[in-house]
Design a protein around this motif. Structure first.
Motif, PDB file in Angstrom:
ATOM      1  N   VAL A 183       5.118  10.943   4.793  1.00  0.00           N
ATOM      2  CA  VAL A 183       6.417  11.047   5.427  1.00  0.00           C
ATOM      3  C   VAL A 183       7.420  11.519   4.385  1.00  0.00           C
ATOM      4  N   LYS A 184       8.238  12.490   4.751  1.00  0.00           N
ATOM      5  CA  LYS A 184       9.290  12.922   3.831  1.00  0.00           C
ATOM      6  C   LYS A 184      10.636  12.469   4.356  1.00  0.00           C
TER       7      LYS A 184
ATOM      8  N   ARG B 269      -0.704   2.228   5.115  1.00  0.00           N
ATOM      9  CA  ARG B 269      -0.990   3.170   4.027  1.00  0.00           C
ATOM     10  C   ARG B 269      -0.129   4.410   4.258  1.00  0.00           C
ATOM     11  N   ILE B 270       1.011   4.431   3.585  1.00  0.00           N
ATOM     12  CA  ILE B 270       1.987   5.500   3.805  1.00  0.00           C
ATOM     13  C   ILE B 270       2.527   5.974   2.456  1.00  0.00           C
ATOM     14  N   ALA B 271       2.810   7.252   2.381  1.00  0.00           N
ATOM     15  CA  ALA B 271       3.424   7.836   1.182  1.00  0.00           C
ATOM     16  C   ALA B 271       4.765   8.436   1.584  1.00  0.00           C
ATOM     17  N   PHE B 272       5.788   8.101   0.823  1.00  0.00           N
ATOM     18  CA  PHE B 272       7.133   8.602   1.064  1.00  0.00           C
ATOM     19  C   PHE B 272       7.440   9.694   0.047  1.00  0.00           C
TER      20      PHE B 272
ATOM     21  N   GLN C 149       0.795  -1.229   0.000  1.00  0.00           N
ATOM     22  CA  GLN C 149       0.000   0.000   0.000  1.00  0.00           C
ATOM     23  C   GLN C 149       0.827   1.278   0.000  1.00  0.00           C
ATOM     24  N   PHE C 150       2.153   1.179  -0.029  1.00  0.00           N
ATOM     25  CA  PHE C 150       2.940   2.410   0.013  1.00  0.00           C
ATOM     26  C   PHE C 150       2.979   3.085  -1.362  1.00  0.00           C
ATOM     27  N   ILE C 151       3.104   4.404  -1.308  1.00  0.00           N
ATOM     28  CA  ILE C 151       3.185   5.242  -2.510  1.00  0.00           C
ATOM     29  C   ILE C 151       4.456   6.074  -2.407  1.00  0.00           C
ATOM     30  N   LEU C 152       5.111   6.257  -3.538  1.00  0.00           N
ATOM     31  CA  LEU C 152       6.260   7.153  -3.604  1.00  0.00           C
ATOM     32  C   LEU C 152       5.823   8.450  -4.265  1.00  0.00           C
ATOM     33  N   VAL C 153       6.228   9.561  -3.698  1.00  0.00           N
ATOM     34  CA  VAL C 153       5.968  10.875  -4.275  1.00  0.00           C
ATOM     35  C   VAL C 153       7.317  11.447  -4.688  1.00  0.00           C
ATOM     36  N   LEU C 154       7.535  11.562  -5.987  1.00  0.00           N
ATOM     37  CA  LEU C 154       8.790  12.111  -6.504  1.00  0.00           C
ATOM     38  C   LEU C 154       8.552  13.597  -6.750  1.00  0.00           C
ATOM     39  N   ASP C 155       9.078  14.407  -5.864  1.00  0.00           N
ATOM     40  CA  ASP C 155       8.783  15.834  -5.818  1.00  0.00           C
ATOM     41  C   ASP C 155       9.806  16.648  -6.605  1.00  0.00           C
ATOM     42  N   GLN C 156       9.463  16.966  -7.834  1.00  0.00           N
ATOM     43  CA  GLN C 156      10.248  17.832  -8.720  1.00  0.00           C
ATOM     44  C   GLN C 156      11.693  17.365  -8.914  1.00  0.00           C
ATOM     45  N   MET C 157      11.864  16.058  -9.080  1.00  0.00           N
ATOM     46  CA  MET C 157      13.201  15.520  -9.341  1.00  0.00           C
ATOM     47  C   MET C 157      13.651  15.838 -10.752  1.00  0.00           C
TER      48      MET C 157
END
Length: 185
Positions: free
Chosen positions: A110-111, A128-131, A38-46
């Motif tokens: 979580v960042k 359920r966590i997003a990194f 259930q985890f999601i990765l958020v790629l923030d303006q890479m």
């Protein structure tokens, strides 16, 4: 071994081929199914051409639910060995759009941030966590004060280097998630 510099024409041909791969795999991505976790990765303006495809490769290997791409342009998917077409990708123009989607769906956010007191290996993760992984040089695109509910977590490091490559850090955090949430075999 001395590497010869490519001509403008050769570089343009390579760039065009990479764009064709991206377009083709982005179309195939519409059929991608969420991974087993259930985890999601958020790629923030890479940087588009640097680590994104490599992170998709690890996300596929670790069974990521999906990857959010925040303000990331086209990239060559080749280093991902086909993973871009297998892991669902959602595209956002701003971090706030991704944040609203994640909070609406009940995700803990979580960042990764070097040097903070909350250590990844001592942190009990929600299922359920997003990194959130920030830009390779400038970090996250958002102001922390605007998102007080986002936790910061750091990967323990013992050497003198100040940080890890973001694709390596992504793999470590995914491994720790799987370690904490893997059902017994």
């Amino acid at each position: 071994m001395i590497r010869e510099r490519k001509s403008k024409k050769e570089r343009r041909v390579e760039r065009d081929q990479a764009m064709l791969r991206y377009t083709k795999q982005r179309q195939r991505n519409l059929l991608a199914k969420p991974g087993v976790h259930q985890f999601i990765l958020v790629l923030d303006q890479m940087k588009a051409g640097f680590n994104v495809a490599k992170i998709f490769r690890s996300a596929e290997a670790f069974g990521a639910h999906e990857v959010h791409l925040v303000n990331i342009g086209p990239f060559d998917p080749a280093p991902g060995k086909g993973a871009f077409k297998k892991v669902p990708a959602l595209f956002f123009d701003s971090f706030d759009q991704s944040y609203r989607e994640l909070t609406k769906r009940g995700y803990q956010i979580v960042k990764l941030e070097g040097g903070c007191k909350r250590i990844l290996t001592n942190f009990s993760m929600d299922s359920r966590i997003a990194f959130v992984l920030g830009h390779e040089e400038w970090g996250h695109s958002f102001n922390e004060e605007d998102y007080p509910d986002i936790l910061s977590v750091s990967i323990p490091q013992f050497g003198q280097v100040e940080s890890l490559n973001v694709s390596v850090a992504a793999s470590i955090v995914m491994y720790e998630y799987v370690r904490q949430h893997q059902s017994p075999v």
